[in-house]
Design a protein around this motif. Structure first.
Motif, mmCIF file in Angstrom:
data_model
loop_
_atom_site.group_PDB
_atom_site.id
_atom_site.type_symbol
_atom_site.label_atom_id
_atom_site.label_comp_id
_atom_site.label_asym_id
_atom_site.label_seq_id
_atom_site.Cartn_x
_atom_site.Cartn_y
_atom_site.Cartn_z
ATOM 1 N N HIS A 6 -4.769 -6.875 10.135
ATOM 2 C CA HIS A 6 -3.424 -6.411 9.805
ATOM 3 C C HIS A 6 -2.423 -7.561 9.893
ATOM 4 O O HIS A 6 -1.536 -7.702 9.039
ATOM 5 C CB HIS A 6 -3.004 -5.281 10.752
ATOM 6 C CG HIS A 6 -3.784 -4.019 10.551
ATOM 7 N ND1 HIS A 6 -3.852 -3.022 11.509
ATOM 8 C CD2 HIS A 6 -4.545 -3.589 9.510
ATOM 9 C CE1 HIS A 6 -4.604 -2.036 11.055
ATOM 10 N NE2 HIS A 6 -5.040 -2.358 9.849
ATOM 11 N N TYR A 9 -2.931 -9.834 6.893
ATOM 12 C CA TYR A 9 -2.372 -9.222 5.691
ATOM 13 C C TYR A 9 -0.851 -9.395 5.667
ATOM 14 O O TYR A 9 -0.260 -9.706 4.622
ATOM 15 C CB TYR A 9 -2.724 -7.735 5.637
ATOM 16 C CG TYR A 9 -4.154 -7.438 5.223
ATOM 17 C CD1 TYR A 9 -5.030 -8.466 4.891
ATOM 18 C CD2 TYR A 9 -4.620 -6.126 5.171
ATOM 19 C CE1 TYR A 9 -6.337 -8.195 4.519
ATOM 20 C CE2 TYR A 9 -5.925 -5.844 4.791
ATOM 21 C CZ TYR A 9 -6.781 -6.887 4.470
ATOM 22 O OH TYR A 9 -8.070 -6.617 4.093
ATOM 23 N N PHE A 10 -0.233 -9.185 6.811
ATOM 24 C CA PHE A 10 1.219 -9.364 6.910
ATOM 25 C C PHE A 10 1.597 -10.823 6.640
ATOM 26 O O PHE A 10 2.524 -11.116 5.870
ATOM 27 C CB PHE A 10 1.693 -8.935 8.298
ATOM 28 C CG PHE A 10 3.109 -9.330 8.621
ATOM 29 C CD1 PHE A 10 4.178 -8.812 7.899
ATOM 30 C CD2 PHE A 10 3.378 -10.233 9.649
ATOM 31 C CE1 PHE A 10 5.494 -9.183 8.191
ATOM 32 C CE2 PHE A 10 4.681 -10.602 9.945
ATOM 33 C CZ PHE A 10 5.736 -10.082 9.217
ATOM 34 N N THR A 13 1.219 -11.635 2.958
ATOM 35 C CA THR A 13 2.239 -10.954 2.153
ATOM 36 C C THR A 13 3.546 -11.737 2.170
ATOM 37 O O THR A 13 4.183 -11.949 1.131
ATOM 38 C CB THR A 13 2.477 -9.526 2.681
ATOM 39 O OG1 THR A 13 1.265 -8.776 2.576
ATOM 40 C CG2 THR A 13 3.571 -8.825 1.879
ATOM 41 N N VAL A 19 3.843 -8.127 -2.022
ATOM 42 C CA VAL A 19 2.592 -7.370 -1.962
ATOM 43 C C VAL A 19 1.723 -7.612 -3.193
ATOM 44 O O VAL A 19 0.496 -7.707 -3.086
ATOM 45 C CB VAL A 19 2.897 -5.857 -1.810
ATOM 46 C CG1 VAL A 19 1.626 -5.028 -1.976
ATOM 47 C CG2 VAL A 19 3.530 -5.583 -0.452
ATOM 48 N N SER A 34 -0.244 -2.068 1.225
ATOM 49 C CA SER A 34 0.983 -1.443 1.739
ATOM 50 C C SER A 34 0.668 -0.513 2.907
ATOM 51 O O SER A 34 1.408 -0.450 3.900
ATOM 52 C CB SER A 34 1.688 -0.662 0.622
ATOM 53 O OG SER A 34 2.104 -1.529 -0.417
ATOM 54 N N GLN A 36 -1.870 -0.813 5.009
ATOM 55 C CA GLN A 36 -2.221 -1.617 6.180
ATOM 56 C C GLN A 36 -0.971 -2.161 6.868
ATOM 57 O O GLN A 36 -0.899 -2.235 8.101
ATOM 58 C CB GLN A 36 -3.128 -2.783 5.762
ATOM 59 C CG GLN A 36 -4.467 -2.371 5.175
ATOM 60 C CD GLN A 36 -5.307 -1.586 6.162
ATOM 61 O OE1 GLN A 36 -5.396 -1.934 7.338
ATOM 62 N NE2 GLN A 36 -5.915 -0.503 5.697
ATOM 63 N N LEU A 37 0.024 -2.545 6.066
ATOM 64 C CA LEU A 37 1.281 -3.030 6.638
ATOM 65 C C LEU A 37 2.009 -1.901 7.373
ATOM 66 O O LEU A 37 2.632 -2.129 8.422
ATOM 67 C CB LEU A 37 2.172 -3.608 5.531
ATOM 68 C CG LEU A 37 1.635 -4.855 4.817
ATOM 69 C CD1 LEU A 37 2.548 -5.241 3.659
ATOM 70 C CD2 LEU A 37 1.493 -6.020 5.791
ATOM 71 N N LYS A 38 1.906 -0.701 6.826
ATOM 72 C CA LYS A 38 2.520 0.461 7.469
ATOM 73 C C LYS A 38 1.861 0.742 8.819
ATOM 74 O O LYS A 38 2.539 1.040 9.813
ATOM 75 C CB LYS A 38 2.383 1.680 6.551
ATOM 76 C CG LYS A 38 3.106 2.920 7.045
ATOM 77 C CD LYS A 38 4.610 2.742 6.968
ATOM 78 C CE LYS A 38 5.333 4.025 7.337
ATOM 79 N NZ LYS A 38 6.810 3.848 7.357
ATOM 80 N N GLU A 41 3.181 -1.703 11.309
ATOM 81 C CA GLU A 41 4.525 -1.328 11.754
ATOM 82 C C GLU A 41 4.470 -0.195 12.780
ATOM 83 O O GLU A 41 5.188 -0.217 13.786
ATOM 84 C CB GLU A 41 5.375 -0.900 10.556
ATOM 85 C CG GLU A 41 5.842 -2.052 9.675
ATOM 86 C CD GLU A 41 6.765 -1.599 8.564
ATOM 87 O OE1 GLU A 41 7.692 -2.353 8.214
ATOM 88 O OE2 GLU A 41 6.551 -0.478 8.045
ATOM 89 N N GLY A 62 10.591 -8.784 12.192
ATOM 90 C CA GLY A 62 9.536 -9.232 11.284
ATOM 91 C C GLY A 62 9.447 -10.743 11.224
ATOM 92 O O GLY A 62 8.353 -11.319 11.172
#
Length: 311
Positions: A6, A9-10, A13, A19, A34, A36-38, A41, A62
């Motif tokens: 995760h 990925y962040f 991005t 994305v 999207s 995975q980013l959620k 968070e 962030g």
């Protein structure tokens, strides 16, 4: 415990600018990325992005998380590079991107020169990949390739232009018997007018949109040149073949036709410095600019070009 996938990925991005590009690089769908980013968070219980106009920008939290991610993954990359430098050349594979506006035969000559520097058992392995300049620049940013050779320089701050050559562009054609008898008496300034008088003004040119085509168009306009375009192609080697086969005449960088000139299959007309200069670059990712293999290839690029340019 943090899920490093995760976090990666962040990191990708943010680094890639969104994305869409990140999903393509990571080989996942945009909805999946999207999601995975959620999840990240929700785990952190903070918002990583905020909407500013049509764009997503990092929140304060962030930006802090990204700072740690950058340190972590750049350190990981540094570790990989340190280990890679210890690997014998025979186990290395170098990925060379070549713009589809560059004669691939020229790059093959560069790679051949590069490989001859090593004993056969210790030679690095090479994979050559072609594409548009924009595509190759993106691949180089994400280190999918090690270097690229292109008609344009690298603009991204993630990339480093290692070498640039300015190649003379001259008129190339086969020798018509009439032209051959007059060749010694022709001054450079009268070459084009003589060809026009002899009715040899059938042109073969690169496809529209190519940098070399734009340069040719500009030269035509500046010098009021005339003639019919009888063949155009997005494969540079096919232009050379068309000249050899007497389909027409062309303006070509001299480093694209060394063997044809040497074997007198075609002849070059024009000043030693060329009617104009066509620029070609070799670039790498800034993280690879100290890589011995990459620098050896860049040096070979320069070595192959130098004698051809000075002819």
């Amino acid at each position: 415990m943090y899920n490093f996938n995760h976090l990666y990925y962040f990191y990708m991005t943010v680094k890639s600018g969104g994305v869409t590009i990140a999903a393509k690089y990571l080989s996942v769908s945009q909805p999946s990325l999207s999601g995975q980013l959620k999840v990240l968070e929700e785990f952190l219980q903070i918002k990583l992005f905020k909407k500013v106009g049509r764009k997503n920008e990092l929140t304060r939290e962030g930006a802090i998380i990204f700072g740690y991610c950058r340190q972590m993954f750049e350190l990981s990359q540094e570790m990989h590079e340190t280990i890679t430098e210890q690997i014998p050349h025979a186990y290395r594979r170098i990925y060379v991107g070549v713009s589809n506006e560059i004669a691939h035969s020229f790059v093959v000559e560069v790679i051949s020169h590069f490989l001859k520097k090593y004993d056969p058992q210790l030679r690095p392995k090479v994979t050559m990949i072609s594409g548009t300049h924009e595509k190759l620049e993106e691949q180089l940013r994400f280190r999918e390739i090690d270097v690229f050779v292109s008609q344009l320089s690298a603009k991204s701050t993630d990339l480093e232009n290692l070498e640039k050559v300015e190649v003379p562009v001259n008129l190339v054609c086969t020798l018509d018997k009439k032209l051959e008898t007059q060749k010694r008496n022709l001054s450079i300034n009268k070459v084009l007018s003589a060809i026009d008088e002899l009715g040899l003004h059938r042109w073969v040119v690169p496809s529209a949109g190519f940098k070399l085509r734009s340069e040719i168009n500009d030269y035509f306009e500046q010098n009021s040149l005339k003639g019919d375009i009888v063949f155009e192609s997005d494969v540079i080697e096919s232009l050379t073949r068309s000249v050899v086969d007497k389909v027409g005449i062309s303006f070509l960088p001299l480093i694209y036709v060394p063997k044809e000139l040497e074997n007198k299959l075609i002849y070059s007309f024009g000043p030693k410095r060329g009617f104009w200069k066509h620029r070609i670059w070799i670039a790498c990712n800034v993280g690879n600019q100290e890589d011995l293999i990459v620098n050896s290839l860049a040096h070979s690029f320069k070595e192959v070009c130098s004698p051809l340019i000075s002819r």
